[in-house]
Design a protein around this motif. Structure first.
Motif, PDB file in Angstrom:
ATOM      1  N   LEU A 380     -19.090   6.035   2.897  1.00 55.58           N
ATOM      2  CA  LEU A 380     -18.354   4.778   3.705  1.00 55.58           C
ATOM      3  C   LEU A 380     -17.411   4.161   2.325  1.00 55.58           C
ATOM      4  N   ALA A 381     -17.391   4.413   1.081  1.00 52.70           N
ATOM      5  CA  ALA A 381     -16.756   3.785   0.110  1.00 52.70           C
ATOM      6  C   ALA A 381     -16.826   4.626  -1.444  1.00 52.70           C
ATOM      7  N   GLY A 382     -15.912   4.680  -2.027  1.00 54.74           N
ATOM      8  CA  GLY A 382     -16.136   5.473  -3.192  1.00 54.74           C
ATOM      9  C   GLY A 382     -14.954   5.208  -4.227  1.00 54.74           C
ATOM     10  N   TYR A 383     -15.167   5.602  -5.441  1.00 60.33           N
ATOM     11  CA  TYR A 383     -13.992   5.403  -6.421  1.00 60.33           C
ATOM     12  C   TYR A 383     -13.032   6.690  -6.252  1.00 60.33           C
ATOM     13  N   GLN A 384     -12.083   6.281  -6.019  1.00 60.69           N
ATOM     14  CA  GLN A 384     -10.648   7.343  -6.022  1.00 60.69           C
ATOM     15  C   GLN A 384     -10.070   7.910  -7.128  1.00 60.69           C
ATOM     16  N   SER A 385      -9.551   8.680  -7.563  1.00 58.44           N
ATOM     17  CA  SER A 385      -8.805   9.330  -8.427  1.00 58.44           C
ATOM     18  C   SER A 385      -8.101   8.611  -9.483  1.00 58.44           C
ATOM     19  N   ASP A 386      -7.553   7.640  -8.568  1.00 56.53           N
ATOM     20  CA  ASP A 386      -6.785   6.482  -9.386  1.00 56.53           C
ATOM     21  C   ASP A 386      -7.646   5.324 -10.012  1.00 56.53           C
ATOM     22  N   GLY A 387      -8.993   5.443  -9.937  1.00 56.81           N
ATOM     23  CA  GLY A 387     -10.026   4.513 -10.500  1.00 56.81           C
ATOM     24  C   GLY A 387     -10.358   3.565  -9.543  1.00 56.81           C
ATOM     25  N   THR A 388      -9.501   3.394  -8.313  1.00 58.18           N
ATOM     26  CA  THR A 388      -9.840   2.381  -7.395  1.00 58.18           C
ATOM     27  C   THR A 388     -10.981   2.461  -6.711  1.00 58.18           C
ATOM     28  N   PHE A 389     -11.711   1.342  -6.068  1.00 55.94           N
ATOM     29  CA  PHE A 389     -12.860   1.441  -5.217  1.00 55.94           C
ATOM     30  C   PHE A 389     -12.705   1.102  -3.889  1.00 55.94           C
TER      31      PHE A 389
END
Length: 587
Positions: A380-389
């Motif tokens: 449902l949620a996770g860390y993206q390649s740009d470092g945001t959650f």
């Protein structure tokens, strides 16, 4: 032989936050190992070590002498105490330490905290209080001993391999200032089948299956002192296990060496995450209680309430729940689900539920944490390649509504709408009478049932490739990115048997079926989904849920991925239709 009277616990002084500590005595009482147990107030505790171990068969007990009285303990615990008494110098020398303080922990004569001895297990109020204080007990310890059991199955060889991998990583770091997976590969190639089989057997010991190890090992001890792993008379710094496990994954040693394909990936992955969590505890979103419960669902506990209680102290948000062994298991599980929904105003917890509530009187929306084999949770949620959650899916985007409870807290009332109905439901990928490749080909045929073009645009095959991994690729640090796809079909340009090597596909389709809907959509649904079950968009739910109507109420079947509606498209269509929002009463 003198028969010792049975040991009786005296109550702890709660006002001074007493704990009990135990230590080995030099002389045995006859043929029985002798120990001393003593109470200590919080302000005057002596230095002590905490033990992490597995109880084993509760019926397989042996007596020890405790303050000149008899107390039965598990045989595995007796083995640890005996090894502590007679521990010879470790076959691995510690004089060549490169990074850690590698002096072995010597518990003989030192105070120890061991739950089976230091907690009166028959006293439920005391047990409740001590479990709530467990994190503090481990934090104040001088160190933690992880007892994996007596030496066997070439465990000394396994420890040598693990320490070599850890040392190679540290040497490379000291030389270059960065971690180099290639250093691990170079060392790993020196070991053969015998060595990797020994490592495999260590990772399959019962200790790894315990729920409590996550708290016991990841809690930083007093002054950031270390934990030591014990196997027989052999000790090794716990952080060597962590380093070795991280790079067994990162350097892909299982493929590069072609010697360790049987090593349990799940145990290595869990260990790697625990090692990382030790540095980020309290700072990382992956330490949310629901995430911890989901990722450790296969762990073993002697009490089903501990499937929750074992993770409260190390979670970011577990403070609202208090360990209480007088509560029925169903009440504990319902309390967690209810408090999670009320606090977050979201239905994330429902994704951990399924219709199988064997032996427990639970509403369908409350997860039964004692069950192990259910579908992997959609990320449902996770860390993206740009470092945001951030959130992965937004199926309810633009939908507003209330969430409440009736029926004494057993009925969940939530606003939403029915989007579609299941008209074709495939075999589950884990259906045993067909091979996984046959299942995949049947899924492909079902997807093409309505022609080559998908309802929202593009081809059906392209939509299926996105569906098979739920449109994301998730790695071991929970990185999630949308727009991904897998291709397990050789006739469509995929590699032979790709269905068996694609981890995103295997995770997304575990215990799930492919569904085709009345509106020509496709998706992944729980394996208990039946024809005419409804795909519903609910307030507070970022993914669609499958619901089944039974009379004037609904039951929850589980969460789903429906390709083409995961970013609010269904809500937009619903609003344009002029239909009224419904209230679902989910029992």
């Amino acid at each position: 032989m003198n028969i010792l009277p049975s040991f009786k616990y005296s109550p702890l002084n709660c006002e001074t936050n007493d704990i009990r500590l135990v230590r080995l005595l030099e002389e045995n009482s006859g043929h029985v190992l002798s120990c001393q147990l003593q109470h200590f107030p919080s302000a005057s505790r002596p230095p002590y070590l905490a033990l992490s171990y597995t109880w084993g068969d509760p019926k397989d007990t042996v007596p020890i002498s405790l303050n000149d009285h008899s107390l039965n303990i598990a045989r595995n615990l007796l083995s640890f105490l005996q090894h502590s008494r007679h521990r010879s110098k470790s076959p691995i020398t510690f004089s060549e330490a490169l990074w850690f303080d590698d002096e072995p922990l010597e518990p003989d004569g030192q105070w120890l905290w061991i739950d089976a001895i230091c907690i009166d297990q028959s006293n439920i109020p005391e047990r409740n209080l001590q479990v709530r204080r467990m994190k503090e007990i481990y934090e104040r310890a001088e160190g933690v001993i992880t007892w994996l059991g007596p030496a066997s199955d070439d465990s000394d060889i396994a420890f040598a391999v693990i320490r070599s991998l850890g040392r190679a990583t540290i040497q490379a770091y000291k030389a270059t200032g960065k971690y180099d997976p290639n250093a691990m590969v170079a060392v790993g190639r020196a070991f053969g089948r015998k060595e990797w089989d020994a490592v495999q057997k260590v990772f399959h010991r019962p200790w790894w299956n315990r729920a409590w190890i996550c708290q016991e090992v990841t809690t930083p001890t007093k002054g950031e002192k270390r934990a030591m792993a014990w196997c027989g008379h052999n000790q090794i710094d716990w952080d060597y296990f962590g380093i070795a496990s991280v790079y067994i994954l990162d350097a892909e040693l299982e493929r590069a060496l072609e010697k360790s394909e049987n090593i349990s990936n799940m145990r290595i992955r869990t260990l790697a995450c625990m090692t990382a969590d030790r540095k980020t505890l309290g700072k990382n979103r992956v330490n949310d209680l629901l995430h911890l419960l989901g990722t450790n669902r296969d762990c073993e506990t002697s009490d089903p309430r501990d499937k929750i209680y074992a993770f409260l102290a190390i979670s970011n948000d577990g403070q609202e729940i208090q360990a209480d062994y007088e509560k029925p298991v169903a009440a504990v599980y319902t309390e967690l689900a209810t408090k999670s929904i009320k606090r977050d105003r979201r239905l994330d917890v429902l994704g951990y539920s399924c219709l199988e509530h064997i032996g427990l009187d639970l509403p369908s929306w409350v997860p039964n944490w004692s069950l192990k084999s259910i579908a992997n949770r959609l990320c449902l949620a996770g860390y993206q390649s740009d470092g945001t959650f951030r959130r992965t899916y937004h199926a309810n985007k633009g939908l507003k509504g209330s969430i409440g409870f009736t029926g004494g807290g057993r009925v969940l009332r939530v606003k939403g709408f029915v989007f579609d109905s299941a008209i074709l439901v495939s075999w589950s990928r884990t259906f045993t009478s067909l091979s996984a490749s046959e299942i995949m080909l049947r899924w492909r045929a079902q997807a093409l049932h309505n022609g080559p073009n998908y309802v929202t645009g593009g081809t059906v095959i392209d939509a299926l490739q996105h569906t098979l991994c739920a449109d994301i690729e998730e790695d071991d640090v929970k990185l999630s990115e949308r727009g991904r796809k897998v291709n397990p079909f050789p006739q469509d340009g995929g590699e032979e048997a790709a269905w068996s090597t694609s981890m995103p596909l295997l995770r997304a389709t575990q215990n799930r079926k492919l569904v085709s809907t009345l509106g020509h959509y496709m998706g992944l649904v729980p394996e208990l989904t039946e024809l005419e079950d409804k795909i519903c968009i609910l307030s507070g739910a970022s993914v669609p849920f499958v619901l089944r109507q039974e009379g004037n109420h609904w039951v929850l079947v589980g969460e789903s991925y429906i390709h083409g509606i995961m970013d609010g498209e269904a809500v937009s269509t619903f609003k344009a239709s002029g239909r009224e929002i419904e209230i679902f009463e989910i029992w």
